[in-house]
Design a protein around this motif. Sequence first.
Motif, PDB file in Angstrom:
ATOM      1  N   LEU A  94       0.833  -1.204   0.000  1.00  0.00           N
ATOM      2  CA  LEU A  94       0.000   0.000   0.000  1.00  0.00           C
ATOM      3  C   LEU A  94       0.867   1.253   0.000  1.00  0.00           C
ATOM      4  N   ALA A  95       1.907   1.245   0.817  1.00  0.00           N
ATOM      5  CA  ALA A  95       2.814   2.396   0.870  1.00  0.00           C
ATOM      6  C   ALA A  95       3.493   2.604  -0.480  1.00  0.00           C
ATOM      7  N   ALA A  96       3.884   1.505  -1.119  1.00  0.00           N
ATOM      8  CA  ALA A  96       4.537   1.599  -2.423  1.00  0.00           C
ATOM      9  C   ALA A  96       3.589   2.178  -3.469  1.00  0.00           C
ATOM     10  N   ILE A  97       2.327   1.748  -3.446  1.00  0.00           N
ATOM     11  CA  ILE A  97       1.335   2.275  -4.391  1.00  0.00           C
ATOM     12  C   ILE A  97       1.114   3.764  -4.158  1.00  0.00           C
ATOM     13  N   LEU A  98       1.070   4.173  -2.904  1.00  0.00           N
ATOM     14  CA  LEU A  98       0.884   5.594  -2.590  1.00  0.00           C
ATOM     15  C   LEU A  98       2.065   6.429  -3.085  1.00  0.00           C
ATOM     16  N   VAL A  99       3.257   5.856  -3.031  1.00  0.00           N
ATOM     17  CA  VAL A  99       4.443   6.577  -3.506  1.00  0.00           C
ATOM     18  C   VAL A  99       4.376   6.804  -5.011  1.00  0.00           C
ATOM     19  N   ILE A 100       3.980   5.763  -5.769  1.00  0.00           N
ATOM     20  CA  ILE A 100       3.982   5.896  -7.230  1.00  0.00           C
ATOM     21  C   ILE A 100       2.739   6.611  -7.755  1.00  0.00           C
ATOM     22  N   THR A 101       1.775   6.876  -6.883  1.00  0.00           N
ATOM     23  CA  THR A 101       0.572   7.601  -7.310  1.00  0.00           C
ATOM     24  C   THR A 101       0.590   9.021  -6.740  1.00  0.00           C
ATOM     25  N   LEU A 102       0.245   9.156  -5.477  1.00  0.00           N
ATOM     26  CA  LEU A 102       0.214  10.480  -4.854  1.00  0.00           C
ATOM     27  C   LEU A 102       1.611  11.100  -4.807  1.00  0.00           C
ATOM     28  N   GLY A 103       2.612  10.271  -4.541  1.00  0.00           N
ATOM     29  CA  GLY A 103       3.984  10.780  -4.509  1.00  0.00           C
ATOM     30  C   GLY A 103       4.409  11.335  -5.852  1.00  0.00           C
ATOM     31  N   ILE A 148      11.045   7.281  -9.253  1.00  0.00           N
ATOM     32  CA  ILE A 148       9.733   6.693  -8.967  1.00  0.00           C
ATOM     33  C   ILE A 148       9.290   5.796 -10.115  1.00  0.00           C
ATOM     34  N   MET A 149       9.546   6.242 -11.351  1.00  0.00           N
ATOM     35  CA  MET A 149       9.173   5.433 -12.507  1.00  0.00           C
ATOM     36  C   MET A 149       9.960   4.120 -12.543  1.00  0.00           C
ATOM     37  N   PHE A 179       9.189  -2.500 -10.419  1.00  0.00           N
ATOM     38  CA  PHE A 179       9.193  -3.554  -9.402  1.00  0.00           C
ATOM     39  C   PHE A 179       7.833  -3.651  -8.709  1.00  0.00           C
ATOM     40  N   ILE A 180       7.180  -2.508  -8.539  1.00  0.00           N
ATOM     41  CA  ILE A 180       5.840  -2.522  -7.954  1.00  0.00           C
ATOM     42  C   ILE A 180       4.852  -3.147  -8.939  1.00  0.00           C
ATOM     43  N   GLY A 181       5.028  -2.821 -10.221  1.00  0.00           N
ATOM     44  CA  GLY A 181       4.177  -3.418 -11.243  1.00  0.00           C
ATOM     45  C   GLY A 181       4.339  -4.926 -11.300  1.00  0.00           C
ATOM     46  N   VAL A 230       1.789   1.586 -14.665  1.00  0.00           N
ATOM     47  CA  VAL A 230       1.768   1.042 -13.303  1.00  0.00           C
ATOM     48  C   VAL A 230       1.078   2.045 -12.386  1.00  0.00           C
ATOM     49  N   TRP A 231       1.365   3.325 -12.610  1.00  0.00           N
ATOM     50  CA  TRP A 231       0.668   4.411 -11.894  1.00  0.00           C
ATOM     51  C   TRP A 231      -0.841   4.272 -12.087  1.00  0.00           C
ATOM     52  N   ARG A 232      -1.258   4.017 -13.337  1.00  0.00           N
ATOM     53  CA  ARG A 232      -2.687   3.890 -13.637  1.00  0.00           C
ATOM     54  C   ARG A 232      -3.299   2.707 -12.887  1.00  0.00           C
ATOM     55  N   LEU A 233      -2.618   1.564 -12.951  1.00  0.00           N
ATOM     56  CA  LEU A 233      -3.122   0.379 -12.267  1.00  0.00           C
ATOM     57  C   LEU A 233      -3.182   0.615 -10.762  1.00  0.00           C
TER      58      LEU A 233
END
Length: 282
Positions: free
Chosen positions: A15-24, A45-46, A51-53, A149-152
């Motif tokens: 969850l933290a990783a998703i927040l970084v690549i979206t809101l971050g 971030i990209m 790795f998050i993807g 990945v940001w979109r997903l």
Amino acid sequence: MLTTNLTKPLSKKTLAAILVITLGAEIVLYFMRYTYLAGTLYDAIMVASFFIGWKLHHRIVDATSGRPTKRQRALQFTGAFLVFFIGSTIINIYSNLAFPAFNKNYDQYVQVYTDPQTTIDGATSTFFSTIDSVGSDLYNDTLAGLEEVWRLGYIILVLIVCKKIFPRRWENGSRDIFILFALFFTSILFGIDHTLDTVQTWPVRIGAIVTFANMGLILGLILLWTRSLWVTVIVHSVYDITTTLSWNYFHYAVETFALAAFILHIILLKFEKTQQSIELTD
């Protein structure tokens, strides 16, 4: 079901990783108008998004249809690229007519972007300077594909929020509206993100938001259609790369690649149908 897979429980780290690549990413994009460091952070971030993807991509895969063959993957890519090429062409024509201020600003950007660089004494830039410039652009174009990945990530977050806010409707199985909402939300945000890094007049900004939001919508539809994060990532990257090549080297690079993709798609489709016919007769 797609929504069930996308809203599976997330660990705190994920969850933290998703927040970084979206809101971050949103925050960093905004500060890019003030500091070059933000641009470096955005690239980081990209890269991290890959790795998050890798951790998230299985959530959108259709497990009931089996693992696609290499030929089927290639068909997905060529088909998706052609859809995006046709869609983006229509969008560009529409934006050219509806948003002249944005179109003029974009043309000026491309003109400045493609002008030969000069050294301090006025001499034309060296070969290696050109390599550095084009290489950097191609690198950034490749990273741009990881915006999928940001979109997903955003789609997952939006669906989780909808599941919490509307539990009764969610349990009743009427979830298509949530998918559509997530799709449109991420598309609009995609358009807005393309205006965060620079200060622009409102006519230019609105034109940019509408143009890129429409392109984001097509990419989102491709993501849901192919059920493959990586196919969508590659389509995005390849389109950006061919666009850069069309600015610097060959004006019809995008169209040429689209034609090649069309021919390859027809050939692969014929082989695929032949293979299916053989399997049916066995």
